[in-house]
Scaffold this motif. Sequence first.
Motif, PDB file in Angstrom:
ATOM      1  N   ASN A   1      13.837  34.541   8.202  1.00 43.38           N
ATOM      2  CA  ASN A   1      12.710  33.684   8.541  1.00 43.38           C
ATOM      3  C   ASN A   1      12.562  33.629  10.055  1.00 43.38           C
ATOM      4  OD1 ASN A   1      12.321  33.104   5.871  1.00 43.38           O
ATOM      5  ND2 ASN A   1      13.275  31.098   5.952  1.00 43.38           N
ATOM      6  N   VAL A   2      11.332  33.903  10.538  1.00 43.09           N
ATOM      7  CA  VAL A   2      11.078  33.867  11.975  1.00 43.09           C
ATOM      8  C   VAL A   2       9.957  32.882  12.323  1.00 43.09           C
ATOM      9  CG1 VAL A   2      11.931  36.201  12.382  1.00 43.09           C
ATOM     10  CG2 VAL A   2       9.511  35.850  11.839  1.00 43.09           C
ATOM     11  N   GLY A   3       9.429  32.199  11.349  1.00 46.45           N
ATOM     12  CA  GLY A   3       8.354  31.253  11.613  1.00 46.45           C
ATOM     13  C   GLY A   3       7.716  30.774  10.337  1.00 46.45           C
ATOM     14  N   SER A   4       6.499  30.248  10.476  1.00 46.67           N
ATOM     15  CA  SER A   4       5.769  29.752   9.312  1.00 46.67           C
ATOM     16  C   SER A   4       4.300  30.139   9.423  1.00 46.67           C
ATOM     17  CB  SER A   4       5.905  28.236   9.199  1.00 46.67           C
ATOM     18  OG  SER A   4       5.285  27.612  10.306  1.00 46.67           O
ATOM     19  N   VAL A   5       3.630  30.169   8.280  1.00 54.69           N
ATOM     20  CA  VAL A   5       2.212  30.507   8.214  1.00 54.69           C
ATOM     21  C   VAL A   5       1.518  29.461   7.338  1.00 54.69           C
ATOM     22  CG1 VAL A   5       0.508  32.214   7.506  1.00 54.69           C
ATOM     23  CG2 VAL A   5       2.705  32.968   8.400  1.00 54.69           C
ATOM     24  N   LYS A   6       0.395  28.958   7.843  1.00 51.73           N
ATOM     25  CA  LYS A   6      -0.471  28.077   7.067  1.00 51.73           C
ATOM     26  C   LYS A   6      -1.799  28.794   6.930  1.00 51.73           C
ATOM     27  CE  LYS A   6       1.742  23.882   8.617  1.00 51.73           C
ATOM     28  NZ  LYS A   6       1.615  22.634   9.356  1.00 51.73           N
ATOM     29  N   THR A   7      -2.288  28.935   5.699  1.00 51.75           N
ATOM     30  CA  THR A   7      -3.500  29.712   5.441  1.00 51.75           C
ATOM     31  C   THR A   7      -4.531  28.869   4.707  1.00 51.75           C
ATOM     32  OG1 THR A   7      -2.194  31.739   5.287  1.00 51.75           O
ATOM     33  CG2 THR A   7      -4.404  31.800   4.340  1.00 51.75           C
ATOM     34  N   TRP A   8      -5.774  28.911   5.206  1.00 54.20           N
ATOM     35  CA  TRP A   8      -6.923  28.314   4.539  1.00 54.20           C
ATOM     36  C   TRP A   8      -7.803  29.444   4.032  1.00 54.20           C
ATOM     37  CZ3 TRP A   8      -7.686  23.315   3.354  1.00 54.20           C
ATOM     38  CH2 TRP A   8      -6.911  22.373   4.018  1.00 54.20           C
ATOM     39  N   LEU A   9      -8.229  29.358   2.773  1.00 57.88           N
ATOM     40  CA  LEU A   9      -9.130  30.327   2.158  1.00 57.88           C
ATOM     41  C   LEU A   9     -10.366  29.566   1.683  1.00 57.88           C
ATOM     42  CD1 LEU A   9      -6.169  31.542   0.115  1.00 57.88           C
ATOM     43  CD2 LEU A   9      -7.362  33.116   1.607  1.00 57.88           C
ATOM     44  N   TYR A  10     -11.546  30.109   1.943  1.00 59.32           N
ATOM     45  CA  TYR A  10     -12.773  29.403   1.557  1.00 59.32           C
ATOM     46  C   TYR A  10     -13.864  30.431   1.269  1.00 59.32           C
ATOM     47  CZ  TYR A  10     -12.594  30.023   6.590  1.00 59.32           C
ATOM     48  OH  TYR A  10     -12.383  30.552   7.848  1.00 59.32           O
ATOM     49  N   ASP A  11     -14.771  30.080   0.373  1.00 65.54           N
ATOM     50  CA  ASP A  11     -15.856  31.005   0.033  1.00 65.54           C
ATOM     51  C   ASP A  11     -16.972  30.308  -0.716  1.00 65.54           C
ATOM     52  OD1 ASP A  11     -15.826  31.883  -3.084  1.00 65.54           O
ATOM     53  OD2 ASP A  11     -13.810  31.359  -2.438  1.00 65.54           O
ATOM     54  N   ALA A  12     -18.096  31.009  -0.788  1.00 62.97           N
ATOM     55  CA  ALA A  12     -19.228  30.651  -1.637  1.00 62.97           C
ATOM     56  C   ALA A  12     -19.510  31.878  -2.499  1.00 62.97           C
ATOM     57  CB  ALA A  12     -20.447  30.287  -0.811  1.00 62.97           C
ATOM     58  N   ALA A  13     -19.800  31.670  -3.771  1.00 62.04           N
ATOM     59  CA  ALA A  13     -19.941  32.799  -4.685  1.00 62.04           C
ATOM     60  C   ALA A  13     -21.011  32.531  -5.731  1.00 62.04           C
ATOM     61  CB  ALA A  13     -18.602  33.081  -5.385  1.00 62.04           C
ATOM     62  N   VAL A  14     -21.448  33.598  -6.366  1.00 62.88           N
ATOM     63  CA  VAL A  14     -22.321  33.531  -7.533  1.00 62.88           C
ATOM     64  C   VAL A  14     -21.442  33.796  -8.750  1.00 62.88           C
ATOM     65  CG1 VAL A  14     -24.270  34.587  -8.738  1.00 62.88           C
ATOM     66  CG2 VAL A  14     -24.356  34.275  -6.259  1.00 62.88           C
ATOM     67  N   GLU A  15     -21.546  32.921  -9.734  1.00 66.79           N
ATOM     68  CA  GLU A  15     -20.735  33.030 -10.953  1.00 66.79           C
ATOM     69  C   GLU A  15     -21.636  33.338 -12.137  1.00 66.79           C
ATOM     70  OE1 GLU A  15     -17.438  30.160 -11.747  1.00 66.79           O
ATOM     71  OE2 GLU A  15     -18.780  29.605 -13.400  1.00 66.79           O
ATOM     72  N   LEU A  16     -21.230  34.315 -12.939  1.00 64.22           N
ATOM     73  CA  LEU A  16     -21.945  34.681 -14.164  1.00 64.22           C
ATOM     74  C   LEU A  16     -21.080  34.335 -15.365  1.00 64.22           C
ATOM     75  CD1 LEU A  16     -23.180  38.214 -13.055  1.00 64.22           C
ATOM     76  CD2 LEU A  16     -24.400  36.039 -12.866  1.00 64.22           C
ATOM     77  N   GLY A  17     -21.639  33.626 -16.318  1.00 67.07           N
ATOM     78  CA  GLY A  17     -20.900  33.236 -17.514  1.00 67.07           C
ATOM     79  C   GLY A  17     -20.424  31.799 -17.401  1.00 67.07           C
ATOM     80  N   GLY A  18     -19.297  31.509 -18.006  1.00 69.31           N
ATOM     81  CA  GLY A  18     -18.761  30.153 -17.999  1.00 69.31           C
ATOM     82  C   GLY A  18     -19.406  29.303 -19.074  1.00 69.31           C
ATOM     83  N   LEU A  19     -19.015  28.056 -19.120  1.00 72.28           N
ATOM     84  CA  LEU A  19     -19.513  27.154 -20.166  1.00 72.28           C
ATOM     85  C   LEU A  19     -20.970  26.761 -19.977  1.00 72.28           C
ATOM     86  CD1 LEU A  19     -16.482  24.792 -20.775  1.00 72.28           C
ATOM     87  CD2 LEU A  19     -17.480  26.409 -22.384  1.00 72.28           C
ATOM     88  N   GLY A  20     -21.442  26.763 -18.744  1.00 73.42           N
ATOM     89  CA  GLY A  20     -22.833  26.349 -18.521  1.00 73.42           C
ATOM     90  C   GLY A  20     -23.060  24.941 -19.029  1.00 73.42           C
ATOM     91  N   GLY A  21     -24.065  24.739 -19.859  1.00 74.40           N
ATOM     92  CA  GLY A  21     -24.380  23.425 -20.391  1.00 74.40           C
ATOM     93  C   GLY A  21     -23.557  23.030 -21.614  1.00 74.40           C
TER      94      GLY A  21
END
Length: 147
Positions: free
Chosen positions: A38-58
């Motif tokens: 171990n030589v250190g630490s990493v903190k990572t943030w991941l973020y996005d906007a997407a188009v989703e097809l399918g799923g439960l919908g209504g």
Amino acid sequence: MVGAQASIPLTKGIALTATVGYANGDLRIGLPLIGGVNVGSVKTWLYDAAVELGGLGGRGTGLAPFIAGGIGGMSNDIKSAAFTTRAANIAYTAAIGVDVGLSPGFGVRLQAKDWIGQFDSRDAVGFRANGNTAHNWALTAGARISF
């Protein structure tokens, strides 16, 4: 990794989603025979906007597969005894999963998601070094709440 996802349905079977995730861990250097140090630490943030097809919908209950694709970013805060730096880069996302509706307002979402990008070495160390494309996979399970 911990995170949250919000979705706005556009029409039956199509939605806009926004995701944010956070992960942290040790920065390790691999050494033959010893394993890693171990030589250190990493903190990572991941973020996005997407188009989703399918799923439960209504629909409130049942099983419904989905796929999604979008664009976002990753930021890495790297700390060691020698330096502290932050690097941010664009990432493309792809996801596949299934929604399990247990009742009209509650269910479970199982998802495999990949943030695809390259580490921006100029942000981290001050000069440009070409790197390989990285795949940052997250296999997630979480509560799905509709209202």
